[in-house]
Design a protein around this motif. Structure first.
Motif, PDB file in Angstrom:
ATOM      1  N   THR A 176       0.835  -1.205   0.000  1.00 36.97           N
ATOM      2  CA  THR A 176       0.000   0.000   0.000  1.00 36.97           C
ATOM      3  C   THR A 176       0.872   1.257   0.000  1.00 36.97           C
ATOM      4  N   GLN A 206      12.822   3.707  -3.558  1.00 40.06           N
ATOM      5  CA  GLN A 206      11.875   4.223  -4.550  1.00 40.06           C
ATOM      6  C   GLN A 206      12.106   5.720  -4.778  1.00 40.06           C
ATOM      7  N   GLU A 241       4.026   1.576  -1.035  1.00 38.45           N
ATOM      8  CA  GLU A 241       4.719   1.721  -2.322  1.00 38.45           C
ATOM      9  C   GLU A 241       3.769   2.201  -3.416  1.00 38.45           C
ATOM     10  N   ALA A 242       2.527   1.700  -3.401  1.00 34.79           N
ATOM     11  CA  ALA A 242       1.539   2.132  -4.396  1.00 34.79           C
ATOM     12  C   ALA A 242       1.177   3.604  -4.199  1.00 34.79           C
ATOM     13  N   SER A 243       1.031   4.038  -2.953  1.00 38.14           N
ATOM     14  CA  SER A 243       0.714   5.441  -2.665  1.00 38.14           C
ATOM     15  C   SER A 243       1.837   6.363  -3.124  1.00 38.14           C
ATOM     16  N   GLU A 260       3.961   9.772  -9.855  1.00 41.17           N
ATOM     17  CA  GLU A 260       3.421   9.843 -11.218  1.00 41.17           C
ATOM     18  C   GLU A 260       2.607  11.115 -11.421  1.00 41.17           C
ATOM     19  N   ARG A 261       1.749  11.440 -10.456  1.00 42.24           N
ATOM     20  CA  ARG A 261       0.933  12.658 -10.580  1.00 42.24           C
ATOM     21  C   ARG A 261       1.786  13.916 -10.552  1.00 42.24           C
ATOM     22  N   SER A 262       2.896  13.878  -9.801  1.00 45.82           N
ATOM     23  CA  SER A 262       3.747  15.070  -9.679  1.00 45.82           C
ATOM     24  C   SER A 262       4.413  15.435 -11.000  1.00 45.82           C
ATOM     25  N   THR A 270       4.136   5.672  -5.455  1.00 39.82           N
ATOM     26  CA  THR A 270       4.174   5.628  -6.921  1.00 39.82           C
ATOM     27  C   THR A 270       3.124   6.555  -7.510  1.00 39.82           C
ATOM     28  N   ASP A 271       1.917   6.520  -6.961  1.00 41.04           N
ATOM     29  CA  ASP A 271       0.836   7.390  -7.422  1.00 41.04           C
ATOM     30  C   ASP A 271       1.211   8.863  -7.263  1.00 41.04           C
ATOM     31  N   MET A 272       1.759   9.228  -6.106  1.00 39.36           N
ATOM     32  CA  MET A 272       2.153  10.613  -5.869  1.00 39.36           C
ATOM     33  C   MET A 272       3.242  11.048  -6.859  1.00 39.36           C
TER      34      MET A 272
END
Length: 113
Positions: free
Chosen positions: A34, A76, A36-38, A44-46, A40-42
């Motif tokens: 969870t 990461q 690592e996914a959070s 990518e959006r940045s 990664t999402d941050m």
């Protein structure tokens, strides 16, 4: 005013913490997938927004020792720094607990228009 290499300039600036960040990504209590996914999402959006600073908070080691998210999240973040997505990466000061202070690069100026 003399020019300092980033390493020395950051030493002079001191440690930036949770109160200095524009936002906080609190991963305390999250399991590794969870977290690592959070992250990664941050990240990518940045890449498609303007740069900002983020404090990433992590759980301290459990009583008696054990694993934390510090190393996998740190890897990461280092990978994102190598890709140019992060301009500044440092650990949080001891008073703020375990975690990182990150300055996200955001979308390059030439692509914003």
């Amino acid at each position: 005013m003399p020019h300092f290499e980033d390493f020395y300039a950051n030493k002079l600036r001191g440690s930036l913490g949770v109160t200095d960040a524009e936002s906080v990504l609190d991963l305390r209590g999250a399991n590794r997938p969870t977290a690592e996914a959070s992250l990664t999402d941050m990240l990518e959006r940045s890449r498609f927004a303007k740069g900002k600073t983020v404090a990433i908070r992590l759980d301290p080691p459990p009583e008696g020792g054990g694993e934390t998210l510090f190393q996998p999240i740190g890897r990461q973040l280092l990978d994102a720094k190598r890709r140019g997505w992060i301009e500044r990466l440092q650990t949080l000061p001891a008073g703020d607990g375990l975690g990182f202070y990150v300055a996200l690069a955001g979308k390059p100026d030439r692509e914003r228009d």
